[in-house]
Design a protein around this motif. Structure first.
Motif, PDB file in Angstrom:
ATOM      1  N   PHE A  78       0.881  -1.169   0.000  1.00 15.12           N
ATOM      2  CA  PHE A  78       0.000   0.000   0.000  1.00 15.12           C
ATOM      3  C   PHE A  78       0.915   1.215   0.000  1.00 15.12           C
ATOM      4  O   PHE A  78       1.511   1.520   1.032  1.00 15.12           O
ATOM      5  CB  PHE A  78      -0.871   0.031   1.257  1.00 15.12           C
ATOM      6  CG  PHE A  78      -1.778  -1.156   1.407  1.00 15.12           C
ATOM      7  CD1 PHE A  78      -2.949  -1.254   0.665  1.00 15.12           C
ATOM      8  CD2 PHE A  78      -1.474  -2.167   2.296  1.00 15.12           C
ATOM      9  CE1 PHE A  78      -3.795  -2.347   0.805  1.00 15.12           C
ATOM     10  CE2 PHE A  78      -2.313  -3.259   2.445  1.00 15.12           C
ATOM     11  CZ  PHE A  78      -3.472  -3.347   1.698  1.00 15.12           C
ATOM     12  N   LYS A 138      -1.628 -10.132   8.500  1.00 14.92           N
ATOM     13  CA  LYS A 138      -2.531 -11.285   8.565  1.00 14.92           C
ATOM     14  C   LYS A 138      -3.849 -11.006   7.833  1.00 14.92           C
ATOM     15  O   LYS A 138      -4.294 -11.799   7.003  1.00 14.92           O
ATOM     16  CB  LYS A 138      -2.801 -11.657  10.042  1.00 14.92           C
ATOM     17  CG  LYS A 138      -1.522 -11.876  10.856  1.00 14.92           C
ATOM     18  CD  LYS A 138      -1.790 -12.206  12.315  1.00 14.92           C
ATOM     19  CE  LYS A 138      -2.536 -11.157  13.113  1.00 14.92           C
ATOM     20  NZ  LYS A 138      -1.758  -9.906  13.353  1.00 14.92           N
ATOM     21  N   PHE A 151      -8.609  -7.721  -1.925  1.00 13.02           N
ATOM     22  CA  PHE A 151      -7.468  -7.036  -2.547  1.00 13.02           C
ATOM     23  C   PHE A 151      -6.865  -7.930  -3.615  1.00 13.02           C
ATOM     24  O   PHE A 151      -6.728  -9.132  -3.400  1.00 13.02           O
ATOM     25  CB  PHE A 151      -6.346  -6.769  -1.531  1.00 13.02           C
ATOM     26  CG  PHE A 151      -6.700  -5.823  -0.425  1.00 13.02           C
ATOM     27  CD1 PHE A 151      -7.662  -4.838  -0.584  1.00 13.02           C
ATOM     28  CD2 PHE A 151      -6.032  -5.913   0.785  1.00 13.02           C
ATOM     29  CE1 PHE A 151      -7.962  -3.966   0.451  1.00 13.02           C
ATOM     30  CE2 PHE A 151      -6.328  -5.044   1.830  1.00 13.02           C
ATOM     31  CZ  PHE A 151      -7.297  -4.067   1.660  1.00 13.02           C
TER      32      PHE A 151
HETATM   33  N1  LIG Z   1      -6.395  -0.856   3.027  1.00 13.34           N
HETATM   34  C1  LIG Z   1      -5.187  -0.498   3.456  1.00 13.34           C
HETATM   35  N2  LIG Z   1      -4.609   0.657   3.054  1.00 13.34           N
HETATM   36  C2  LIG Z   1      -3.387   0.990   3.477  1.00 13.34           C
HETATM   37  N3  LIG Z   1      -2.641   0.266   4.313  1.00 13.34           N
HETATM   38  C3  LIG Z   1      -3.156  -0.889   4.761  1.00 13.34           C
HETATM   39  C4  LIG Z   1      -4.452  -1.335   4.357  1.00 13.34           C
HETATM   40  N4  LIG Z   1      -4.701  -2.530   4.956  1.00 13.34           N
HETATM   41  C5  LIG Z   1      -3.614  -2.797   5.701  1.00 13.34           C
HETATM   42  N5  LIG Z   1      -2.681  -1.829   5.591  1.00 13.34           N
HETATM   43  C6  LIG Z   1      -1.366  -1.808   6.240  1.00 13.34           C
HETATM   44  O1  LIG Z   1      -0.754  -3.069   5.989  1.00 13.34           O
HETATM   45  C7  LIG Z   1      -0.060  -3.525   7.155  1.00 13.34           C
HETATM   46  C8  LIG Z   1      -0.626  -4.877   7.552  1.00 13.34           C
HETATM   47  O2  LIG Z   1      -1.939  -4.691   8.075  1.00 13.34           O
HETATM   48  P1  LIG Z   1      -2.906  -5.897   8.438  1.00 13.34           P
HETATM   49  O3  LIG Z   1      -2.896  -6.862   7.318  1.00 13.34           O
HETATM   50  O4  LIG Z   1      -4.204  -5.310   8.822  1.00 13.34           O
HETATM   51  O5  LIG Z   1      -2.166  -6.534   9.690  1.00 13.34           O
HETATM   52  P2  LIG Z   1      -2.703  -7.534  10.820  1.00 13.34           P
HETATM   53  O6  LIG Z   1      -4.029  -8.056  10.391  1.00 13.34           O
HETATM   54  O7  LIG Z   1      -1.641  -8.576  10.921  1.00 13.34           O
HETATM   55  O8  LIG Z   1      -2.789  -6.712  12.067  1.00 13.34           O
HETATM   56  C9  LIG Z   1      -0.225  -2.438   8.196  1.00 13.34           C
HETATM   57  O9  LIG Z   1       0.917  -1.608   8.133  1.00 13.34           O
HETATM   58  C10 LIG Z   1      -1.460  -1.711   7.754  1.00 13.34           C
HETATM   59  O10 LIG Z   1      -1.441  -0.371   8.178  1.00 13.34           O
END
Ligand SMILES: Nc1ncnc2c1ncn2[C@@H]1O[C@H](COP(=O)(O)OP(=O)(O)O)[C@@H](O)[C@H]1O
Ligand SMILES: [Mg+2]
Length: 253
Positions: A13, A42, A53
């Motif tokens: 992202f 995760k 996505f």
């Molecule tokens: N839709 C999005 N837009 C921008 N950044 C995202 C988005 N979804 C997740 N992220 C970023 O990707 C990383 C992984 O997030 P995430 O998959 O939600 O982790 P987890 O579920 O392991 O806590 C984080 O740094 C988060 O901020």
């Protein structure tokens, strides 16, 4: 046999590498867990596997078929279903309707037809209603079937979401933090439900922070950190892995 095979999967992202070059295999019939600190990637992994996505690169194979980048409804039709980390509840509907609407929204291509209420669809609605009631009984919510969702306690809503995911009749069920916010007794109930789901032949992948649940229920654990695989194996293997110990002790969680 492997049901889900992920190779070189990445998602960024902007400048954030949420998932990086991940290799991961989910064996049919087993209970898998994915653990790792907040931000490890995760949920992003789940979002790629379920079509929310598109990966930046890499491939996802399901049941031997390349399903990389397919949309949500096609993946659902192939047998991939999930629950969400944050509740996705229609609070103005009944519990039964919530499960039925999940079936319409997520597992059927003919949703628009159903809005026209043709007789064939009405019949299939009866089938869906019956199945939704069965699933609600299975997750322990028989008493709440006709109640409005906004009257349910939080723990019951989490189980309602699992019933809704099951309404798609999945081969692979992805559960994103099903025990988050639950007390010990409710977590134990989720543990039993996951085992029952597995016994019915549905492969489960669980993202969860409750280590007792993860360690107790999982055949296989993937540990993620900063979008990458840190370790994987059985509960005993992962617990003793020096990288895992260091990562967790290093953060104090
Ligand atoms: N839709 C999005 N837009 C921008 N950044 C995202 C988005 N979804 C997740 N992220 C970023 O990707 C990383 C992984 O997030 P995430 O998959 O939600 O982790 P987890 O579920 O392991 O806590 C984080 O740094 C988060 O901020
Ligand atoms: Mg998450």
């Amino acid at each position: 046999m492997s049901l889900l095979e992920i190779t070189g999967l990445s998602k960024s992202f902007g400048g954030v590498q949420a998932v990086q070059e991940l290799e991961y295999t989910v064996e049919s019939g087993k209970i898998h867990s994915i653990i790792g600190p907040n931000g490890a990637g995760k949920t992003t992994l789940f979002n790629m596997v379920t079509g929310i996505f598109k990966p930046s690169s890499g491939e996802v194979h399901f049941n031997g078929q390349d399903v990389t980048g397919l949309p949500v409804h096609e993946l659902a039709a192939l047998g991939i279903s999930r629950s969400f980390q944050n509740l996705q509840v229609f609070f103005n509907m009944t519990v039964l309707e919530n499960v039925m609407v999940g079936r319409h929204l997520h597992c059927r291509r003919e949703f628009l037809q159903s809005l026209l209420h043709t007789p064939a669809i009405t019949r299939s609605d009866e089938g869906a209603r019956h199945r939704a009631a069965e699933l609600l009984e299975w997750v322990g919510l028989k008493a709440y079937v006709g109640d409005h969702a906004d009257s349910l306690p939080y723990g019951a809503l989490k189980r309602m979401e699992i019933a809704r995911a099951l309404a798609c009749e999945p081969k692979l069920l992805l559960l994103d933090e099903p025990a988050a916010g639950l007390n010990n007794k409710e977590t134990q109930e989720i543990n039993e439900l996951i085992q029952q789901i597995s016994e019915r032949g549905i492969t489960v992948v669980l993202v969860e922070h409750d280590m007792r649940l993860v360690m107790g229920v999982s055949d296989h654990i993937l540990v993620m950190d900063h979008g990458k695989k840190l370790a994987e194996g059985t509960a005993a293997e992962v617990r003793e892995n020096p990288d895992v110990v260091a990562a967790y002790l290093g953060r104090g969680d």
